[in-house]
Design an enzyme around this catalytic site. Sequence first.
Site, PDB file in Angstrom:
ATOM      1  N   SER A 148      40.693 -25.925 -10.913  1.00  0.00           N
ATOM      2  CA  SER A 148      39.418 -26.228 -11.557  1.00  0.00           C
ATOM      3  C   SER A 148      38.439 -26.826 -10.564  1.00  0.00           C
ATOM      4  CB  SER A 148      39.647 -27.205 -12.718  1.00  0.00           C
ATOM      5  OG  SER A 148      38.422 -27.612 -13.278  1.00  0.00           O
ATOM      6  N   GLU A 198      43.614 -41.433  -8.657  1.00  0.00           N
ATOM      7  CA  GLU A 198      44.581 -40.902  -7.685  1.00  0.00           C
ATOM      8  C   GLU A 198      44.918 -39.436  -7.954  1.00  0.00           C
ATOM      9  OE1 GLU A 198      48.659 -42.293  -5.495  1.00  0.00           O
ATOM     10  OE2 GLU A 198      48.572 -42.487  -7.666  1.00  0.00           O
TER      11      GLU A 198
END
Length: 288
Positions: free
Chosen positions: A57, A83
């Site tokens: 994506s 993260e």
Amino acid sequence: MSSKMSRLGRGIEVLIPDVEEPVPGGVTTVDVSYIKANKYQPRKKFDQEKLQELSESIKENGLIQPIVVCQNSDTDYELIAGERRLEACKMAGLTTIPVYIRAVTEKERLVLAIIENVQREDLTPIEEARAYQQLIDEFSLTHLDVAKIMSKDRATVTNALRLLKLSEGIQAMIENKEISSGHARAILSVSEEKQEEFARDIVTKQYTVRKAEEEAPAYNAETGKVKKPPKSKILEPKYIRDIENNISGMIGYPVKIKEKKNGAGEIVIAFQSADELDLIATSLKDNK
């Protein structure tokens, strides 16, 4: 304290009463190689399939939501939150990414990292338990304090922390999803010397949680061994304080040991209401 911090968890002022309002920051672009991991990050494993999906994506659309970092020097940044997005960006081959630079204290780094991950529901049960334990160790909190900060029931926090009493081997089974937290609670009801055997049986015999609960008493059958009574300890002040802290940490309430003659004494647990007494009784049952 900022409104953002207030939304992260009720009672967070217990941890960071001296935090100043952060200096306003802005979004900028930083070289990925300059961003180091948050040392307080509780999550150790990622769902690789979901991470790959996020990476694809990002390749198509870029990183829409910047990660949050603090700046230690001109070219040295430490991750505060995001993260998983950072790892996906690395996987996608990005060399620079948008970041929001925020001024934070050491306490805020710990709290933000833990709260972000626990609230995302993608920590393993063991990682979540270690995160709670880290809050307790870093700030000398009770189980009730942590429950308020995380907006969770105190019994939920206590039950999570009980998983850390299991052996490393059994904890690894939980992390690898061979057994569930429900199975682990059944294992905790078994004597310590039988827990590994019971855990292996749960996996090989594919016990459901209910079946594990039904089978647990059989593993507690008497072995015929007679335990020798422990030798008396000299109740030094430090020893007493350590025991008080250990018991208080287990049940989440203040504990006072009153010493009498010849090593005898009594344990006093303070409570303020009938509801607190019920919570103490539940906690003692959980930690039997």
